[in-house]
Design a protein around this motif. Structure first.
Motif, PDB file in Angstrom:
ATOM      1  N   PHE A 160     -13.253  24.913  54.229  1.00  0.00           N
ATOM      2  CA  PHE A 160     -13.716  25.293  55.609  1.00  0.00           C
ATOM      3  C   PHE A 160     -12.404  26.424  56.031  1.00  0.00           C
ATOM      4  CE2 PHE A 160     -15.910  21.526  54.696  1.00  0.00           C
ATOM      5  CZ  PHE A 160     -17.156  21.865  55.490  1.00  0.00           C
ATOM      6  N   VAL A 161     -12.955  27.439  56.583  1.00  0.00           N
ATOM      7  CA  VAL A 161     -12.018  28.401  57.184  1.00  0.00           C
ATOM      8  C   VAL A 161     -12.398  28.937  58.421  1.00  0.00           C
ATOM      9  CG1 VAL A 161     -11.334  29.258  54.815  1.00  0.00           C
ATOM     10  CG2 VAL A 161     -13.063  30.540  55.888  1.00  0.00           C
ATOM     11  N   PRO A 162     -11.630  29.292  59.630  1.00  0.00           N
ATOM     12  CA  PRO A 162     -11.782  30.095  60.691  1.00  0.00           C
ATOM     13  C   PRO A 162     -12.803  31.225  60.452  1.00  0.00           C
ATOM     14  CG  PRO A 162      -9.596  29.307  60.883  1.00  0.00           C
ATOM     15  CD  PRO A 162      -9.859  29.391  59.470  1.00  0.00           C
ATOM     16  N   LYS A 163     -13.935  31.464  61.210  1.00  0.00           N
ATOM     17  CA  LYS A 163     -14.758  32.629  60.992  1.00  0.00           C
ATOM     18  C   LYS A 163     -14.171  33.867  61.363  1.00  0.00           C
ATOM     19  CE  LYS A 163     -19.040  34.410  62.275  1.00  0.00           C
ATOM     20  NZ  LYS A 163     -20.465  34.550  62.978  1.00  0.00           N
ATOM     21  N   LYS A 164     -12.967  33.981  62.070  1.00  0.00           N
ATOM     22  CA  LYS A 164     -12.357  35.139  62.717  1.00  0.00           C
ATOM     23  C   LYS A 164     -11.314  35.756  61.763  1.00  0.00           C
ATOM     24  CE  LYS A 164      -8.579  32.734  64.999  1.00  0.00           C
ATOM     25  NZ  LYS A 164      -8.203  32.386  66.414  1.00  0.00           N
ATOM     26  N   GLU A 165     -11.045  34.919  60.654  1.00  0.00           N
ATOM     27  CA  GLU A 165     -10.319  34.789  59.458  1.00  0.00           C
ATOM     28  C   GLU A 165     -10.892  35.981  58.388  1.00  0.00           C
ATOM     29  OE1 GLU A 165      -8.010  32.073  58.148  1.00  0.00           O
ATOM     30  OE2 GLU A 165      -7.080  31.336  59.797  1.00  0.00           O
ATOM     31  N   ILE A 166     -12.252  36.059  58.444  1.00  0.00           N
ATOM     32  CA  ILE A 166     -12.980  36.860  57.439  1.00  0.00           C
ATOM     33  C   ILE A 166     -13.258  38.096  57.833  1.00  0.00           C
ATOM     34  CG2 ILE A 166     -14.966  36.955  56.089  1.00  0.00           C
ATOM     35  CD1 ILE A 166     -15.527  33.883  56.359  1.00  0.00           C
ATOM     36  N   LYS A 220     -21.129  22.515  62.122  1.00  0.00           N
ATOM     37  CA  LYS A 220     -21.100  23.209  63.653  1.00  0.00           C
ATOM     38  C   LYS A 220     -19.963  22.387  64.406  1.00  0.00           C
ATOM     39  CE  LYS A 220     -25.318  23.354  65.483  1.00  0.00           C
ATOM     40  NZ  LYS A 220     -26.221  22.969  66.095  1.00  0.00           N
ATOM     41  N   LYS A 221     -19.883  21.050  64.494  1.00  0.00           N
ATOM     42  CA  LYS A 221     -18.715  20.202  65.063  1.00  0.00           C
ATOM     43  C   LYS A 221     -17.516  20.930  65.089  1.00  0.00           C
ATOM     44  CE  LYS A 221     -17.053  15.777  66.042  1.00  0.00           C
ATOM     45  NZ  LYS A 221     -17.037  14.472  65.685  1.00  0.00           N
ATOM     46  N   GLU A 222     -17.121  21.165  63.729  1.00  0.00           N
ATOM     47  CA  GLU A 222     -15.689  21.762  63.434  1.00  0.00           C
ATOM     48  C   GLU A 222     -15.680  23.300  63.793  1.00  0.00           C
ATOM     49  OE1 GLU A 222     -13.228  19.882  62.415  1.00  0.00           O
ATOM     50  OE2 GLU A 222     -14.511  18.309  62.886  1.00  0.00           O
ATOM     51  N   GLY A 223     -16.650  23.962  63.907  1.00  0.00           N
ATOM     52  CA  GLY A 223     -16.327  25.541  64.607  1.00  0.00           C
ATOM     53  C   GLY A 223     -15.995  26.326  63.249  1.00  0.00           C
ATOM     54  N   MET A 224     -16.142  25.779  62.035  1.00  0.00           N
ATOM     55  CA  MET A 224     -15.456  26.425  60.970  1.00  0.00           C
ATOM     56  C   MET A 224     -16.750  27.217  60.200  1.00  0.00           C
ATOM     57  SD  MET A 224     -12.133  25.936  61.182  1.00  0.00           S
ATOM     58  CE  MET A 224     -11.294  25.520  59.763  1.00  0.00           C
ATOM     59  N   VAL A 225     -16.408  27.974  59.193  1.00  0.00           N
ATOM     60  CA  VAL A 225     -17.279  28.346  58.303  1.00  0.00           C
ATOM     61  C   VAL A 225     -16.932  27.788  56.821  1.00  0.00           C
ATOM     62  CG1 VAL A 225     -18.157  30.654  57.020  1.00  0.00           C
ATOM     63  CG2 VAL A 225     -17.436  30.583  59.366  1.00  0.00           C
ATOM     64  N   ALA A 226     -17.890  27.292  56.098  1.00  0.00           N
ATOM     65  CA  ALA A 226     -17.853  26.843  54.850  1.00  0.00           C
ATOM     66  C   ALA A 226     -17.887  27.834  53.892  1.00  0.00           C
ATOM     67  CB  ALA A 226     -19.006  25.708  54.770  1.00  0.00           C
ATOM     68  N   LEU A 227     -17.054  27.647  52.655  1.00  0.00           N
ATOM     69  CA  LEU A 227     -17.123  28.506  51.810  1.00  0.00           C
ATOM     70  C   LEU A 227     -17.431  27.868  50.525  1.00  0.00           C
ATOM     71  CD1 LEU A 227     -13.892  30.634  52.350  1.00  0.00           C
ATOM     72  CD2 LEU A 227     -16.168  31.043  53.031  1.00  0.00           C
ATOM     73  N   ALA A 228     -18.556  28.187  49.736  1.00  0.00           N
ATOM     74  CA  ALA A 228     -18.929  27.988  48.369  1.00  0.00           C
ATOM     75  C   ALA A 228     -19.130  28.778  47.535  1.00  0.00           C
ATOM     76  CB  ALA A 228     -20.025  27.111  48.937  1.00  0.00           C
ATOM     77  N   LYS A 229     -19.520  28.586  46.211  1.00  0.00           N
ATOM     78  CA  LYS A 229     -19.974  29.414  45.205  1.00  0.00           C
ATOM     79  C   LYS A 229     -21.417  29.266  44.695  1.00  0.00           C
ATOM     80  CE  LYS A 229     -15.353  29.476  43.257  1.00  0.00           C
ATOM     81  NZ  LYS A 229     -14.369  29.060  42.093  1.00  0.00           N
ATOM     82  N   ILE A 230     -21.994  30.478  44.384  1.00  0.00           N
ATOM     83  CA  ILE A 230     -23.377  30.343  44.189  1.00  0.00           C
ATOM     84  C   ILE A 230     -23.589  31.439  42.937  1.00  0.00           C
ATOM     85  CG2 ILE A 230     -24.166  31.904  45.730  1.00  0.00           C
ATOM     86  CD1 ILE A 230     -26.707  30.349  45.963  1.00  0.00           C
ATOM     87  N   VAL A 231     -24.489  31.040  41.838  1.00  0.00           N
ATOM     88  CA  VAL A 231     -24.864  32.045  40.906  1.00  0.00           C
ATOM     89  C   VAL A 231     -26.083  32.580  41.118  1.00  0.00           C
ATOM     90  CG1 VAL A 231     -25.364  32.103  38.536  1.00  0.00           C
ATOM     91  CG2 VAL A 231     -23.555  30.844  39.261  1.00  0.00           C
ATOM     92  N   PHE A 232     -26.103  34.017  41.156  1.00  0.00           N
ATOM     93  CA  PHE A 232     -27.392  34.978  41.266  1.00  0.00           C
ATOM     94  C   PHE A 232     -27.325  35.822  40.162  1.00  0.00           C
ATOM     95  CE2 PHE A 232     -26.994  34.896  46.188  1.00  0.00           C
ATOM     96  CZ  PHE A 232     -27.852  33.827  46.478  1.00  0.00           C
ATOM     97  N   THR A 233     -28.457  35.717  39.381  1.00  0.00           N
ATOM     98  CA  THR A 233     -28.667  36.358  38.086  1.00  0.00           C
ATOM     99  C   THR A 233     -27.486  36.645  37.173  1.00  0.00           C
ATOM    100  OG1 THR A 233     -28.149  38.536  39.526  1.00  0.00           O
ATOM    101  CG2 THR A 233     -30.426  37.821  39.127  1.00  0.00           C
TER     102      THR A 233
END
Length: 289
Positions: free
Chosen positions: A98-104, A134-147
């Motif tokens: 999880f990272v602060p949204k403002k850092e992206i 939502k409670k932490e007010g952070m953005v979750a980072l993950a990985k996903i595979v498309f094509t």
């Protein structure tokens, strides 16, 4: 009819997981699109794949992928060779951190998706993950595979669901120095800055996308309707080149126009006294300038 999911799989936070569906959050299908047709027959144009040197048509089974390593020299890559480096898709969005949204940085934001639970079975687990983020007010980072390609995706709550935003990799971001370094350093006079700031304040508002109007799209649709009715379409007259004007004079005129709008509204409500006050204020401003 419900839209078809672009991707189906699972969302997991540590030991909590749930089945989800992912849908594109934006669409350009509504935009006017043109086909290429033969002017003489009215038929659609069909493209052929032609050998650049011989001019002969190439059969689909004879076409392979090639990476250009130098002008006209390619490394051929067969489909089975591409399969050897294919990223395994486990159909799982596994939240890594999880990272602060403002850092992206906005430059990394790519394509938005809506994420919803797939069926009632995992609805509660989905809600738990959504509310925790939502409670932490952070953005979750993950990985996903498309094509066959792996993407980084940022997840954040949106309404009753989640919004996933795929992120660009650093190698996809161009260095701003290549574009900004040649911009000369200009000293901005204080009076110019004050006038420009006044104009900014006079135009301040709130972000309301429903006010946006795609004039070109509307003009295209109007053009098509007129053509359907057999109307003659004439090209617009050429615009006159912009005149070179004095920057300070332009700022003063803009600031004057910005001040005049609320003054005129006040004059209609309050009568002559307000109008005279506005006039005296404008006169003092001119004298100060």
């Amino acid at each position: 009819m419900a839209p078809r999911a672009y991707w189906k799989g699972y969302l997991r936070l540590s030991l909590v997981s749930c089945p989800i569906q992912l849908f594109p959050a934006t669409s350009e299908r509504e935009k006017v699109r043109f086909h290429q047709i033969n002017k003489n027959t009215g038929n659609r144009i069909r493209y052929q794949k032609i050998d650049a040197e011989s001019g002969d048509e190439v059969a689909a089974e004879d076409i392979v992928k090639g990476y250009e390593i130098s002008k006209g020299e390619y490394v051929e890559v067969e489909p089975d060779e591409l399969d050897a480096v294919e990223i395994e898709s486990n159909r799982m969005i596994d939240i890594d951190e999880f990272v602060p949204k403002k850092e992206i940085d906005e430059l990394y934001l790519n394509t938005p998706y809506y994420i919803v639970p797939d069926g009632e079975v995992g609805a509660q687990a989905f809600a738990v993950i959504r509310e925790a983020v939502k409670k932490e007010g952070m953005v979750a980072l993950a990985k996903i595979v498309f094509t066959n390609r792996e993407h980084i995706i940022a997840l954040e709550p949106r309404g009753k669901g989640l919004m996933g935003m795929t992120l660009r990799y650093p190698y996809e971001i161009r260095d701003e120095k290549d574009y900004f370094d040649d911009i000369p350093d200009e000293s901005v006079p204080k009076d110019m800055l004050e006038l420009a700031t006044h104009i900014v304040h006079s135009k301040a508002g709130h972000f309301k996308p429903d006010k946006f109007h795609d004039k070109y799209e509307s003009a295209l649709r109007d053009l098509i309707k007129r053509k359907q009715h057999g109307e003659k379409i004439e090209a617009p007259k050429e615009r006159e080149p912009a005149k070179v004007i004095d920057l300070m004079d332009a700022l003063r005129r803009s600031a004057k126009g910005a001040k005049a709008t609320p003054a005129r509204r006040g004059a209609r409500r309050g009568g002559t006294r307000t109008a005279k006050k506005s006039s005296r204020s404008t006169a003092r401003h001119r004298k100060a300038g």
